[in-house]
Design an enzyme around this catalytic site. Sequence first.
Site, PDB file in Angstrom:
ATOM      1  CE  LYS A  91      -4.709   0.804   0.403  1.00  6.18           C
ATOM      2  NZ  LYS A  91      -5.488  -0.370   0.071  1.00  6.18           N
ATOM      3  N   GLY A 124     -20.477   6.824   2.871  1.00  6.21           N
ATOM      4  CA  GLY A 124     -19.609   7.115   1.860  1.00  6.21           C
ATOM      5  C   GLY A 124     -20.429   7.277   0.421  1.00  6.21           C
ATOM      6  N   GLY A 154     -18.343   7.786  -2.411  1.00  2.19           N
ATOM      7  CA  GLY A 154     -17.209   7.609  -3.459  1.00  2.19           C
ATOM      8  C   GLY A 154     -17.357   6.593  -4.421  1.00  2.19           C
ATOM      9  CG  ASN A 155     -14.850   3.854  -7.653  1.00  2.00           C
ATOM     10  OD1 ASN A 155     -14.888   2.517  -7.224  1.00  2.00           O
ATOM     11  ND2 ASN A 155     -15.332   3.830  -8.825  1.00  2.00           N
TER      12      ASN A 155
HETATM   13  N1  GLU Z   1      -7.103   0.073  -3.436  1.00  2.00           N
HETATM   14  C1  GLU Z   1      -7.923  -1.262  -3.843  1.00  2.00           C
HETATM   15  C2  GLU Z   1      -7.912  -1.950  -2.441  1.00  2.00           C
HETATM   16  O1  GLU Z   1      -7.911  -1.424  -1.519  1.00  2.00           O
HETATM   17  C3  GLU Z   1      -7.526  -1.876  -4.749  1.00  2.00           C
HETATM   18  C4  GLU Z   1      -6.101  -2.258  -5.070  1.00  2.00           C
HETATM   19  C5  GLU Z   1      -5.495  -2.881  -6.264  1.00  2.00           C
HETATM   20  O2  GLU Z   1      -6.105  -2.905  -7.502  1.00  2.00           O
HETATM   21  O3  GLU Z   1      -4.551  -3.148  -6.132  1.00  2.00           O
HETATM   22  O4  GLU Z   1      -8.260  -3.120  -2.727  1.00  2.00           O
END
Ligand code: GLU
Length: 428
Positions: free
Chosen positions: A107, A219, A221-222
């Site tokens: 992350k 929320g 959002g997306n």
């Molecule tokens: N950010 C998204 C998650 O928390 C997707 C991560 C990704 O596609 O690598 O799962």
Amino acid sequence: MSTKPFNAFAMAQTQFDKVAETLGLDQGTKDLLRHPMREYHFSLPVRMDDGTTTVFRGFRVQHNDARGPAKGGIRFHPQETADTVRALSMWMTWKCAVANLPLGGGKGGVICEPHNLSMPEQERICRAYVRQIARDVGPLRDVPAPDVMTSGQHMLWMLDEYEQIRGDHYPGVITGKPVGMGGSLGRTEATGYGVVFTVREALKESGVRPQDTVAAVQGFGNVAQYAIELYNQLGGTVVAVSCWDQEDQKPYTFRKKDGVDLGALRKITDRFGGINKEKAAELGYEQLPGEAWIEQDVDILFPCALENSITGDNVSNISKRVKLIAEGANGPTTPEADHVLHERGIFVIPDFLANAGGVTCSYLEQVQSNMNYFWEKDEVLGKLDLMMTSAFIGVSEMARKRKLYMRDAAYTIAIARVAQACKDRGWV
Ligand code: GLU
């Protein structure tokens, strides 16, 4: 949000410790998995539109890559901390493992407030971020993606900077790219749709029809918007959504008892998921305090905002009618609140299972990028549905057989897979 001090990493470790104990992991494996393997912290000097320089802080954490390259989003958020990114990277490891993807967990984050940054400023942050991390990410090493307040456009700037540095094309270095620029159809919808695929399966198992259910969503959002879209298509009704109001610096809940109109709300929402209060009032939405989403008389709650949303302080406000909670966000429920949900017999679809649709579609994007051949949207969503459904069934069968809480069942499967990969590689 709770007023109590909250540390996402301590929470992720608590969740891990509980299951590691029951799995009987040896000390070496526990020590390896309760901390990230690698992390990078860096400064990002960025030229602002007015000619001054602002130095932002950035992080990238690779929790574990025993099952494949580290994978996970990059968040832009003013309250980002190293510990939040550590927790989120750990949850990515479990997410990829529970979805049975050949990927590890990572992350990233930048402490910044995108509401106050122009797009050219955000582009310069993206490029500065990649300049700091280019040696440590890559298609076979660590593959970033969009997350809170970052989009396909941010990913494309990052991809471009990486390719400028390396001098070749590397479509596999990042996912969530725009369609037509190496992105996959369905990626935008994937996380929210994935949440609802798991809800559909949970309802099926309990013999309840989606059209007989009512939900409240935290929320807009997306993740929330696409969860509502598919839930509505299945016949479900959303009566309340909450979102952050940038002007007042606090959240609000917007309620319409006969069901919110997703299309109409989208038209009055900014790109960060902020709903315009005045326009919502004109459309007949009741405006309630931000926490009100959790108190609604509904069957299903969808926490689809940020971590630390269902806490010891507000868990008792959840209506007796609520039977199912699908965690679209990462880490929305604190261990204290989780204990109460478990006691009350609420069926929780835990975050790293419920919201695995995003990274699963990222994996499908990688596959398409590698082939340089892109599937139709229906094909992508069909594969996503199959993969999410089979992950859900695996966890719910484990929960039933071993009489485990769903979160513990998901952790048991994920941790066992990652521990096995570490063992097979001879690391522990
Ligand atoms: N950010 C998204 C998650 O928390 C997707 C991560 C990704 O596609 O690598 O799962």
